[in-house]
Design an enzyme around this catalytic site. Structure first.
Site, PDB file in Angstrom:
ATOM      1  N   SER A 115      57.859 133.895   4.857  1.00 47.14           N
ATOM      2  CA  SER A 115      56.765 135.054   4.816  1.00 47.14           C
ATOM      3  C   SER A 115      57.024 136.155   3.447  1.00 47.14           C
ATOM      4  CB  SER A 115      57.062 136.009   6.287  1.00 47.14           C
ATOM      5  OG  SER A 115      55.815 136.939   6.527  1.00 47.14           O
ATOM      6  N   ASP A 251      50.044 129.399  13.159  1.00 45.94           N
ATOM      7  CA  ASP A 251      50.393 130.677  12.767  1.00 45.94           C
ATOM      8  C   ASP A 251      49.411 131.746  12.930  1.00 45.94           C
ATOM      9  OD1 ASP A 251      51.477 132.683  10.742  1.00 45.94           O
ATOM     10  OD2 ASP A 251      52.371 131.518   9.497  1.00 45.94           O
ATOM     11  N   HIS A 279      54.516 131.449  13.172  1.00 50.08           N
ATOM     12  CA  HIS A 279      54.925 131.922  12.005  1.00 50.08           C
ATOM     13  C   HIS A 279      56.295 131.740  11.431  1.00 50.08           C
ATOM     14  CE1 HIS A 279      54.493 134.409   8.549  1.00 50.08           C
ATOM     15  NE2 HIS A 279      55.368 135.392   9.314  1.00 50.08           N
TER      16      HIS A 279
END
Length: 319
Positions: A115, A251, A279
């Site tokens: 991320s 996600d 995610h």
């Protein structure tokens, strides 16, 4: 093989990190088997996260064995790393990684970023190409505009006032407990992994230092219209740098379409989609992720890139 939390003080601020698999690079007499440059893999967490997000992966390596030193640093303002005020930009985070590695004596590393950590990993590779052996991007930021509406809201004016009120009244803590409860329901299924991680992230924001770092970090990379910083125009610079992209096809935070586009733009890059994962694909299937990371590193020799070699590439794009 047990993961150990350690700290170093950099520029007067504490930086915490978790170390695992130290025996992979040290002989019985305590000297590095690989000389001065052992194989090191750095695992960088996402926004509002911590080294804890990598715990399932470290446990998978512990169960199956590991021949590389694993380091999971906590970025400034996250986890146990001090962070009252400061620079929370991608460039500053990359500098912090460089400084920690320099203090620990590691000259070249494989960087894995999840991320926000993916954006930090890309920035690290751009700023310090001579230190980056391989690059692994996991549900990474910085590859397109799309991002969760929740993070867009955190970028709005006034968030620095609203979020502390939510924290002080207990609403953030209540939200974290609600996420944990939802994760425990038998009907939740595979989505429980993402809910547990989201709960951990939300709970961290009940601490003011973490909350302030969260708002400053969000605003450095996200605006009301989505992600403001993109590294796609520079992905051609990964030529010669072994690069792996990992994503979950469900996600809800950053669209999987970013992964597919990055896979097309990265020269000789590799794309792995975890079906059914959200995610946090590394938490959804930690054993698979650990095996994939090991196979990727085994199959690709460390890159040898320096700043001088990047010059002709950049110049050719501007011609």
């Amino acid at each position: 093989m047990t993961a150990t939390r350690r700290t170093r003080t950099l520029h007067g601020q504490r930086m915490s990190y978790v170390e695992a698999c130290p025996d992979a690079v040290r002989s019985a007499d305590g000297r590095d088997d690989a000389g001065d440059d052992p194989e090191v893999v750095v695992l960088v967490h996402g926004i509002a996260g911590s080294a804890e997000t990598w715990t399932p992966v470290l446990q998978a390596f512990e169960a199956t064995g590991c021949d590389r030193l694993l380091l999971a640093p906590e970025l400034l303002g996250h986890g146990e790393s001090a962070g009252v005020g400061g620079d929370f930009s991608l460039g500053a985070y990359a500098n912090g990684l460089r400084d920690l590695l320099a203090v620990l004596g590691h000259r070249r590393v494989t960087v894995v970023g999840h991320s926000l950590g993916g954006g930090v990993a890309m920035q690290f590779a751009y700023q310090f190409p001579e230190m980056c052996s391989r690059l692994v991007l996991v549900a990474s930021g910085g590859l397109g505009r799309g991002v969760s509406p929740v993070l867009r809201l955190a970028a709005l004016p006034g968030a620095e006032w609203v979020l502390p009120v939510l924290a002080s009244t207990g609403l953030l803590g209540l939200g974290a407990r609600g996420l944990r409860l939802a994760a425990s329901l038998p009907t939740t299924g595979p989505g429980a992994v993402g809910l547990r991680e989201a709960a951990r992230h939300a709970a961290s924001l009940t601490e003011r230092a973490h909350l302030d770092a969260f708002v400053d970090t969000v605003r450095s990379v996200i605006g009301p219209g989505g992600q403001r910083i993109s590294g796609t125009d520079r992905l051609y610079l990964t030529e010669g740098l072994p690069t792996l992209v990992v994503w979950g096809d469900r996600d809800p935070v950053i669209p999987v379409g970013h992964a597919r586009r990055a896979g097309e733009l990265i020269p000789h890059g590799r794309l792995e989609i975890f079906e059914g994962a959200g995610h946090f694909p590394h938490c959804y299937e930690p054993e698979r992720f650990a095996a994939l990371l090991t196979e990727f590193c085994d199959a690709n020799a460390p890159a040898e890139i320096d700043v001088a070699s990047l010059g002709p590439r950049v110049a050719s794009r501007g011609a």
